[in-house]
Design an enzyme around this catalytic site. Structure first.
Site, mmCIF file in Angstrom:
data_model
loop_
_atom_site.group_PDB
_atom_site.id
_atom_site.type_symbol
_atom_site.label_atom_id
_atom_site.label_comp_id
_atom_site.label_asym_id
_atom_site.label_seq_id
_atom_site.Cartn_x
_atom_site.Cartn_y
_atom_site.Cartn_z
ATOM 1 N N LYS A 95 36.325 30.696 45.080
ATOM 2 C CA LYS A 95 37.665 30.931 44.550
ATOM 3 C C LYS A 95 38.563 29.723 44.812
ATOM 4 O O LYS A 95 38.674 29.251 45.951
ATOM 5 C CB LYS A 95 38.292 32.164 45.206
ATOM 6 C CG LYS A 95 37.564 33.467 44.914
ATOM 7 C CD LYS A 95 37.777 33.923 43.490
ATOM 8 C CE LYS A 95 37.179 35.289 43.248
ATOM 9 N NZ LYS A 95 37.329 35.720 41.845
ATOM 10 N N LYS A 109 32.733 41.342 32.383
ATOM 11 C CA LYS A 109 32.673 42.348 33.437
ATOM 12 C C LYS A 109 32.428 43.696 32.759
ATOM 13 O O LYS A 109 33.373 44.315 32.247
ATOM 14 C CB LYS A 109 33.986 42.352 34.222
ATOM 15 C CG LYS A 109 34.172 41.091 35.075
ATOM 16 C CD LYS A 109 35.509 41.081 35.779
ATOM 17 C CE LYS A 109 35.521 40.083 36.930
ATOM 18 N NZ LYS A 109 35.114 38.733 36.553
#
Length: 325
Positions: free
Chosen positions: A141, A253
């Site tokens: 991240k 997703k």
């Protein structure tokens, strides 16, 4: 076909807070569904919304479940509105796994996973544990801390990771246009350096959703690939970005994208370059998501389901959830 319908809300606490550009996430909440058909076959499904990512809220999903009768039909399952994409996925995957699931198969073992590293310096201590578990692709991240600090950590990370590791950088839409250029320029320089044997696979969602044109422009300006994630959270967004000319990587997703059958149709029609990714769902939604990944993945890309280390493993949690309520 008619189905007896029951549902249970759940909560699972992360072992440590998940930190992204969207903030800190401590508890994963969702809904487990059970459909029982007239022959007593049972299908399990899961609604695992992430409202800040583009799905409905948990409350909207609960309201939808509460207003349904105790007996539902195929027609109800396949007419859930697009404003409830996590509900579409949960109900349709329960239907596929149960009565409608003659075509449902256990995902094959050819899938390989990317492991999610925590933001900041913690990544330097975490990768080795995941490496020992067999991960060779990692996602880190970025866009969480000051860019100067993250670039220093990045420099350490690329010289620490073993040769031929693949690394994905996920900004969650948290970079400015200037910062995105700097990251891409840095990654291109690494690609050009023969002494660096690590591969930067792509930068994921560098800019906010509303800056699609900027990402389209950046995707043609650098060697380092860009993947869309938040921009393609739902089927409607996926189709819109494709229509506007995106031919790069799509991160899908399944848990929040919407109808599995319509997703299959879109992917077969357009043959997109896709990476399937988790929404920190339980094993129920993960099985349905991995089924889609096994069917639709192309280009041998690792799937983003290496997230088990973010939760305590409790093998009896579903039985406990169902019996305790």
């Amino acid at each position: 076909m008619r189905y007896q319908f029951k549902f249970r809300p759940y909560q699972r606490r992360f072992l440590r807070s998940l930190t992204t550009n969207h903030g800190k996430w401590d508890i994963r909440e969702g809904i487990i569904l059970r459909l029982t058909d007239e022959t007593l076959r049972v299908g399990w499904g899961e609604i695992a919304p992430i409202s800040w990512f583009g799905s409905e809220t948990l409350e909207q999903a609960l309201d939808f479940c509460r207003q349904l009768p105790g007996e539902i039909t195929d027609e109800i399952i396949f007419s859930i509105p697009d404003e409830l994409p996590a509900c579409q996925f949960g109900f349709e995957s329960a239907w596929e796994m149960g009565s409608g699931g003659d075509n449902f198969i256990t995902p094959n073992s050819s899938l390989f996973y990317s492991g999610l590293l925590p933001a900041g310096e913690a990544a330097l201590n975490q990768w080795e544990t995941l490496w020992q578990k067999g991960y060779r692709t990692f996602k880190w991240k970025i866009g969480v801390y000051a860019i100067a600090d993250e670039l220093k950590i990045f420099e350490s990370l690329i010289h620490t990771l073993p040769a031929f590791t693949k690394l994905r950088l996920d900004a969650n839409g948290g970079l400015s246009y200037e910062e995105a250029n700097l990251w891409l320029w840095t990654c291109d320089n690494l690609k050009a350096n023969p002494e660096v044997t690590l591969e930067i696979e792509f930068i994921e969602q560098p800019l906010p959703v509303e800056q699609f044109e900027g990402m389209l422009e950046l995707s043609t300006s650098y060697e380092t690939a860009i993947a869309l994630d938040e921009s393609v959270a739902t089927l409607g967004q996926l189709a819109a970005c494709h229509q506007q000319g995106w031919r790069g990587i799509f991160v899908i997703k399944p848990g929040i994208v919407g109808s599995p059958s319509r997703l299959r149709e879109f992917c077969h029609q357009h043959q997109i370059d896709v990476v399937f990714s988790s929404v920190f769902e339980t094993a129920i939604a993960r099985l349905a998501a991995l089924q889609l990944a096994a069917e639709l993945s192309r280009n041998n890309r690792a799937i983003g389901f290496g997230i088990d280390h973010f939760f305590e493993q409790e093998e009896t949690w579903l039985q406990s959830l169902w019996n305790d309520l």
